[in-house]
Design a protein around this motif. Structure first.
Motif, PDB file in Angstrom:
ATOM      1  N   GLY A  87       0.876  -1.200   0.149  1.00 15.50           N
ATOM      2  CA  GLY A  87       0.111   0.019  -0.128  1.00 15.50           C
ATOM      3  C   GLY A  87       0.820   1.206   0.207  1.00 15.50           C
ATOM      4  N   LEU A 137      -2.269   0.569  -4.801  1.00 17.03           N
ATOM      5  CA  LEU A 137      -2.074  -1.032  -4.460  1.00 17.03           C
ATOM      6  C   LEU A 137      -1.327  -1.573  -5.343  1.00 17.03           C
ATOM      7  CD1 LEU A 137      -2.711  -3.483  -2.772  1.00 17.03           C
ATOM      8  CD2 LEU A 137      -4.558  -3.800  -4.145  1.00 17.03           C
ATOM      9  N   TYR A 182      -2.904   5.771   1.232  1.00  7.42           N
ATOM     10  CA  TYR A 182      -2.918   4.551   0.262  1.00  7.42           C
ATOM     11  C   TYR A 182      -3.613   4.993  -0.990  1.00  7.42           C
ATOM     12  CZ  TYR A 182      -1.810   1.990   4.430  1.00  7.42           C
ATOM     13  OH  TYR A 182      -1.048   1.285   5.472  1.00  7.42           O
TER      14      TYR A 182
END
Length: 325
Positions: free
Chosen positions: A191, A296, A293
């Motif tokens: 992340g 990903l 975040y």
């Protein structure tokens, strides 16, 4: 087969850096493997402007509205239209909270993962991701990633940045090598704040032969500096005993909760919670440490180790626990 725990020998990881020119090769980033507090590298390019979750259901469901603009990737998690990203078929790819799921079965073998679930693989990743039919958790396809040099990742094209800076990711993963044979620090799932290695990252991987989670460069919140928590419960330097070893040649269900809202991390392997990997304050009173975040990344990356090849299948992202079935 079951998870294996075994004694590990503590050895200081050799710090390595992977240098790059912006947009052509991996960005420079010192990695201390949590042993000397490596510093962040030069700023890397970030994917520009995102269209909201309008990818629709992988099986032909309705598409959602434009829920996120100007973001790092397409689709704000949990916002916008009726089906932000949608869920495909495969193990655990349906259910409340699932935002998207890819079993790689609709793509052609030998192609690279692409829209709607993944952004085009950056050119500077020399190790290329390929969809294959030689291995799969749910036939016929999976995706193989290779960390022969620097490594490679699939980068999610929807759902990021997530609502409340928190998300669950579930993958089925098969390794070419056991973690005890990788020889140093590697990672599997990140992340991150940047598509490159610039900025804060929380990285699920392995070092000292056992599973770990690593925060780098660790500049946010109280305290400061790189941190690692190992699957034997230790922080920074592991003891010679315990920890989770992932074996080669079998499929594992790996699920992680990157909880940036509460500055926590949780891990499940084959639906069993790994309590020693529950991170809150890194056992040192750290607060406010989570990255933003925005990205990903799923795959494999070498720091002081050699991960080799891995296969991923039935990859799902959600706002709630997804599970393995």
């Amino acid at each position: 087969m079951r998870l294996v725990t075994r004694p590990t020998t503590v050895s200081l990881l050799i710090l390595i850096s992977a240098a790059c020119a912006s947009g052509t090769s991996p960005p420079s980033k010192s990695d201390g493997g949590a042993y000397s507090g490596g510093s962040g590298g030069g700023a890397g390019s970030v994917a520009s402007g995102g269209q909201g979750g309008n990818a629709g259901n992988a099986n032909g469901g309705s598409s959602g509205g434009n829920s996120h603009t100007g973001g790092a990737n397409a689709g704000g998690m949990g916002t916008g239209g009726s089906n932000a990203g949608g869920a495909g078929s495969g193990s655990g790819c349906t259910g409340q909270g699932v935002l998207f799921c890819d079993n790689f079965d609709k793509a052609a073998a030998n192609s690279e993962p692409a829209a709607p679930f993944w952004v085009p693989q950056p050119a500077w990743q020399n190790d290329r991701n390929k969809i294959v039919s030689t291995q799969s958790h749910s036939p016929p396809h999976s995706v193989t990633v290779t960390a022969a040099s620097y490594g490679s990742h699939l980068i999610a094209a929807m759902g990021f940045p997530p609502v409340d800076n928190s998300f669950f990711v579930r993958v089925f993963m098969r390794l070419e090598k056991s973690t005890k044979d990788m020889g140093g620090h590697v990672d599997f799932i990140e992340g991150a704040e940047s598509e490159t290695d610039a900025g804060e990252e929380l990285r699920l991987g392995a070092s000292h032969g056992i599973v770990d989670v690593n925060l780098i460069p660790g500049n946010k919140g109280s305290g400061g500096g790189e941190k690692t928590q190992f699957s034997n419960g230790d922080v920074d330097i592991p003891r010679d005993t315990g920890g989770v070893v992932l074996e080669a040649g079998r499929w594992y269900c790996i699920e992680a909760h990157f909880d940036g809202k509460n500055h926590q991390f949780h891990l499940w392997i084959d639906d069993k919670e790994q309590a020693t990997m529950n991170v809150s304050d890194w056992k040192q009173g750290r607060t406010g440490w989570s990255p933003a975040y925005k990205f990903l990344k799923i795959g494999g990356q070498n720091f002081s180790g050699q991960m080799g090849r891995a296969w991923y299948d039935d990859v799902a992202v959600g706002s709630k626990r997804i599970g393995c079935s």
